[in-house]
Design an enzyme around this catalytic site. Structure first.
Site: not given
Length: 508
Positions: A251, A253, A258, A427, A429, A434
């Site tokens: 899952h 991404k 380079d 979508h 996350k 603080d």
């Protein structure tokens, strides 16, 4: 006249998804028929299966497992002692296959020294942030870095042109890892650049999750990329009639260019992620761009995955960052894996909640959490922390949406503020707390992300982009509907259904 519709109908009828589903049904039917034949002639079979179920329950009690997961399986086995044990053997074991574990563990051991924490990188952090950083560096192990520039993007469409620009500048290599690829505006633009770069001699590699792309990539996709000199790995391939268990999905991404630039966040490669296509209203996502020393963590994540399944190199040194950026706090990319017993992703989230003094704001598309996480959220609110969660106003999965809503009432009663994003689907996350710490990544607040999937995120401490994440929340709250206790009323039947969903949610 009817030739084209007929062709489309039969092409859909025999596509990979349909064939896979039919083969799974055939396998299930075969197992049930075998069981039925044996049970008709062998009276001891039921007793043996019941004994097996009892042994599995004792095994579950002894395991260092998430309590909700354990209780869900024990309930299922208790209600159906014969089939419950069989179902656990087929679906309940969360551990990846022995072959996968062996391969990935071997690569990790060979390159573990490359993930050692360099001295002086966490200088300037307060005690709480330094302690969290030490935990991630030791038990990840994923080191913290300074000399890294960051840019937070509050939407996929803001991130996308920067990604394309960086891909066009690639001179040595491009590593791309994602859960979903769907041809369209977004992927086609990326693939065009990948093809151009591969033709020019740039090392281009792609990893995608096979289950995540089961319904999206066309047949012959891997062959097409390989013919363009883009090396490709479908992670954990779906193989019907061999295994029904597809718990462990990639899952993550990650894009690395380079060794100097990396992207991370929630955006996959499909048009809804950049709002070039509307599926569930406006698609609210988030991503982060890194440049400099901390990119090394993502490079290491990708290379370890790649070399576990398609060994190509032992020496990773040519892939190290060659540029330094001006320090902007401490940046610590990290990955979580079902290969070990360390619940790194959940522990980072809980530490942020438990250490919060003023506020903690959270984006998550799904909410399916255990008692430990639930209690952390409730306790933070009870001690006076401003705890806010933003979830979708338009769901992508209605049953999961109802499951998420089943957590609202206990959270609201404890003082947690819950919001639903009315323009569409969230979508993102992200965590921010603080004004000192934030996380942007791929990790949902559900059992799959926290316990079953391979995931990754970027931990920011003392970075200017912590304020950017906070500003994104401040802009989003006015577009949300605040949930009240009165919104959580349901019938007795609805309450029982929600309780059932909560019970079985760890198994979904």
């Amino acid at each position: 006249m009817f030739k084209l519709p007929v062709v489309k109908f039969f092409s859909r009828l025999v596509n990979r998804v349909t064939v896979t589903f039919l083969l799974i049904l055939i396998e299930l039917g075969w197992m049930l028929s075998v069981y039925q034949r044996l049970s008709d002639h062998l009276t001891w079979l039921n007793a043996a299966m019941t004994l097996l179920s009892a042994v599995i329950i004792l095994f579950l009690v002894r395991r260092d497992e998430n309590p909700a997961y354990t209780i869900a399986w024990m309930a299922l086995i208790g209600l159906t002692p014969v089939f419950g044990g069989l179902m656990y053997l087929l679906w309940g074991n969360k551990r990846p296959s022995r072959r996968m574990r062996r391969r990935m563990a071997a690569v990790d051991r060979r390159h573990r020294d490359l993930a050692a924490q360099a001295p002086g990188q966490t200088d300037g952090l307060d005690g709480r942030a330094a302690a969290l950083s030490r935990y991630v560096a030791r038990y990840g192990p994923w080191p913290a870095w300074q000399d890294t520039a960051c840019a937070y993007y509050p939407s996929g469409e803001e991130m996308f042109p920067h990604l394309l620009e960086d891909l066009r500048r690639a001179e040595k290599f491009i590593f791309l890892e994602t859960f979903i690829i769907r041809p369209g505006v977004m992927w086609n633009a990326v693939e065009e650049i990948l093809r151009e770069k591969a033709a020019a001699g740039v090392d281009v590699r792609v990893i995608y999750d096979d289950m995540g792309c089961l319904t999206t990539v066309p047949s012959g996709f891997v062959i097409r990329l390989e013919q363009a000199h883009i090396r490709c790995i479908p992670f954990n391939p779906v193989v019907p009639l061999v295994s029904l268990v597809m718990n462990h999905r990639d899952h993550r991404k990650i894009v690395v260019i380079d060794g100097n630039v990396a992207y991370n966040g929630g955006t996959n490669f499909a048009d809804e992620y950049i709002n070039a296509e509307e599926r569930f209203g406006y698609w609210k996502d988030a991503a982060i761009r890194l440049e400099g020393a901390a990119v090394w963590n993502f490079t290491l994540m990708f290379l370890n995955f790649w070399n576990a399944f398609r060994p190509m190199e032992e020496d990773y040194r040519p892939y190290r960052p060659s540029c330094k950026a001006a320090p902007d706090g401490v940046v610590q990319p990290y990955a979580d894996s079902p290969l070990d017993e360390e619940r790194l992703a959940e522990s980072v989230y809980r530490d942020i909640i438990d250490q919060a003094r003023e506020y903690v704001y959270i984006y998550t598309p799904y909410l399916a959490i255990g008692e430990d996480m639930l209690n952390s959220l409730k306790l933070a609110a009870k001690r006076g922390v401003d705890v806010r969660l933003i979830l979708p106003g338009i769901p992508d999965k209605k049953m999961v949406f109802r499951l998420s809503r089943s957590y609202y009432l206990p959270l609201l009663r404890a003082g947690v503020k819950v919001y639903e994003f009315t323009p569409g689907f969230v979508h993102s996350k992200c965590y921010v707390s603080d004004g000192r710490v934030a996380v942007v990544g791929s990790i949902n607040m559900d059992y799959r992300s926290l316990y079953l999937h391979f995931e990754c995120g970027t931990l920011l401490m003392g970075s200017s982009q912590v304020a950017a994440v906070r500003e994104d929340f401040d802009r989003t709250f006015p577009a949300c509907r605040a949930i009240a206790v009165s919104d959580c009323r349901t019938s007795l039947l609805g309450t029982l259904f929600d309780d059932l969903l909560r019970l079985v949610s760890p198994l979904l």
